[in-house]
Structures are given as structure tokens and as C-alpha cells.
Design a protein around this motif. Sequence first.
Motif, PDB file in Angstrom:
ATOM      1  N   PRO A 298     -41.711   4.323 -29.220  1.00  0.00           N
ATOM      2  CA  PRO A 298     -40.910   3.548 -28.254  1.00  0.00           C
ATOM      3  C   PRO A 298     -39.490   4.084 -28.078  1.00  0.00           C
ATOM      4  CG  PRO A 298     -42.123   2.066 -29.695  1.00  0.00           C
ATOM      5  CD  PRO A 298     -42.315   3.466 -30.235  1.00  0.00           C
ATOM      6  N   GLN A 299     -38.985   4.821 -29.049  1.00  0.00           N
ATOM      7  CA  GLN A 299     -37.644   5.386 -28.931  1.00  0.00           C
ATOM      8  C   GLN A 299     -37.549   6.414 -27.804  1.00  0.00           C
ATOM      9  OE1 GLN A 299     -39.177   4.910 -32.015  1.00  0.00           O
ATOM     10  NE2 GLN A 299     -37.981   3.044 -32.232  1.00  0.00           N
ATOM     11  N   ARG A 300     -38.676   6.898 -27.334  1.00  0.00           N
ATOM     12  CA  ARG A 300     -38.680   7.856 -26.232  1.00  0.00           C
ATOM     13  C   ARG A 300     -38.392   7.171 -24.897  1.00  0.00           C
ATOM     14  NH1 ARG A 300     -40.563  12.990 -26.943  1.00  0.00           N
ATOM     15  NH2 ARG A 300     -40.986  13.035 -24.718  1.00  0.00           N
ATOM     16  N   MET A 301     -38.592   5.852 -24.830  1.00  0.00           N
ATOM     17  CA  MET A 301     -38.366   5.121 -23.586  1.00  0.00           C
ATOM     18  C   MET A 301     -36.874   5.080 -23.254  1.00  0.00           C
ATOM     19  SD  MET A 301     -40.925   1.836 -23.520  1.00  0.00           S
ATOM     20  CE  MET A 301     -40.504   1.143 -25.103  1.00  0.00           C
ATOM     21  N   SER A 302     -36.589   4.928 -21.971  1.00  0.00           N
ATOM     22  CA  SER A 302     -35.202   4.750 -21.566  1.00  0.00           C
ATOM     23  C   SER A 302     -34.685   3.455 -22.186  1.00  0.00           C
ATOM     24  CB  SER A 302     -35.086   4.688 -20.044  1.00  0.00           C
ATOM     25  OG  SER A 302     -35.660   3.484 -19.551  1.00  0.00           O
ATOM     26  N   THR A 303     -33.400   3.408 -22.407  1.00  0.00           N
ATOM     27  CA  THR A 303     -32.790   2.213 -22.985  1.00  0.00           C
ATOM     28  C   THR A 303     -33.067   0.992 -22.114  1.00  0.00           C
ATOM     29  OG1 THR A 303     -31.060   3.560 -23.993  1.00  0.00           O
ATOM     30  CG2 THR A 303     -30.603   1.204 -23.762  1.00  0.00           C
ATOM     31  N   ALA A 304     -32.935   1.150 -20.808  1.00  0.00           N
ATOM     32  CA  ALA A 304     -33.156   0.029 -19.888  1.00  0.00           C
ATOM     33  C   ALA A 304     -34.586  -0.504 -20.000  1.00  0.00           C
ATOM     34  CB  ALA A 304     -32.849   0.455 -18.455  1.00  0.00           C
ATOM     35  N   LEU A 305     -35.558   0.377 -20.102  1.00  0.00           N
ATOM     36  CA  LEU A 305     -36.956  -0.074 -20.201  1.00  0.00           C
ATOM     37  C   LEU A 305     -37.208  -0.736 -21.545  1.00  0.00           C
ATOM     38  CD1 LEU A 305     -39.708  -0.356 -18.908  1.00  0.00           C
ATOM     39  CD2 LEU A 305     -40.255   1.949 -19.719  1.00  0.00           C
ATOM     40  N   ARG A 306     -36.663  -0.171 -22.629  1.00  0.00           N
ATOM     41  CA  ARG A 306     -36.819  -0.805 -23.942  1.00  0.00           C
ATOM     42  C   ARG A 306     -36.246  -2.220 -23.920  1.00  0.00           C
ATOM     43  NH1 ARG A 306     -35.029   4.023 -26.173  1.00  0.00           N
ATOM     44  NH2 ARG A 306     -33.115   3.033 -26.848  1.00  0.00           N
ATOM     45  N   LEU A 307     -35.085  -2.386 -23.310  1.00  0.00           N
ATOM     46  CA  LEU A 307     -34.470  -3.714 -23.213  1.00  0.00           C
ATOM     47  C   LEU A 307     -35.341  -4.663 -22.411  1.00  0.00           C
ATOM     48  CD1 LEU A 307     -30.718  -2.758 -22.688  1.00  0.00           C
ATOM     49  CD2 LEU A 307     -31.700  -3.924 -24.673  1.00  0.00           C
ATOM     50  N   ARG A 308     -35.814  -4.199 -21.259  1.00  0.00           N
ATOM     51  CA  ARG A 308     -36.628  -5.035 -20.392  1.00  0.00           C
ATOM     52  C   ARG A 308     -37.933  -5.456 -21.062  1.00  0.00           C
ATOM     53  NH1 ARG A 308     -37.425  -2.024 -15.759  1.00  0.00           N
ATOM     54  NH2 ARG A 308     -39.649  -1.856 -16.051  1.00  0.00           N
ATOM     55  N   LEU A 309     -38.518  -4.549 -21.845  1.00  0.00           N
ATOM     56  CA  LEU A 309     -39.777  -4.863 -22.519  1.00  0.00           C
ATOM     57  C   LEU A 309     -39.576  -5.537 -23.872  1.00  0.00           C
ATOM     58  CD1 LEU A 309     -41.826  -1.602 -21.750  1.00  0.00           C
ATOM     59  CD2 LEU A 309     -41.918  -3.811 -20.565  1.00  0.00           C
TER      60      LEU A 309
END
Length: 116
Positions: free
Chosen positions: A102-113
Motif C-alpha cells: 500500500p505504500q506504493r499508492m499515492s498519498t491522496a489515494l491512501r488517505l481516501r481509502l
Amino acid sequence: MDDARPAPSLDAAATTDPERERLMAVLRRVADPEIGESIVDLGLVDSLVLGPASVALRLIPTSATCPMADVLIEDAETALRQACPPDWTVEVEMDWDAVWTPQRMSTALRLRLGWA
């Protein structure tokens, strides 16, 4: 030993090459068919290499048994072929040895999910 590789700094590299930036924008419109999110924001783009009249994209799966790998490859290849001149060589491959986290995801997407 942990084989996970951190997400490449795609945005930093893109700012120095307008063609690469343009193709990354094209890839941002390619959605993972299961999650419905951008393959770039999900961190599935491992590398995008431009050569003389060529582009090579390497993706990583979210799991070792990713059931939609063929669809991801086809969708990314179609998007790149539509964005590149007709005489360009376009290659898209899945790196089955790479480990997605999950660290590969953009910060914005990690926050949203809720993964932040």
C-alpha cells in the motif's frame, strides 16, 4: 529479506521530460478494473522508459495471483498506443517478481481509502 521496492519517483522524473509527463497523464486515466482507481495512483507503474520511437512500461501486480493482469496490460498498452505516434514500439509487461505494498499508492489515494 524484504523484496518490496518503493514506488519510483514518477512525478519528479516527469517534470523534466514533457513527453514522459504526457504519457504518465495518459496512464493516470487507466483504471484498475477491480478497484476502479488509476494504475498510477495505485502504484502499479514500476517504470516507464522512453527510447527513440519506443516506450516500455513495466507494471507490478497487487498480488501474485492478480486475476486481472491481462486486462491491466491490455488497457495500458491500448492507452499508450493511442497516445504515441503510429510508428512507435509500445511494450507493456507485468513484473511478477515485484512486491506491491500500500505504500506504493499515492498519498491522496491512501488517505481516501483509509490506508494512511
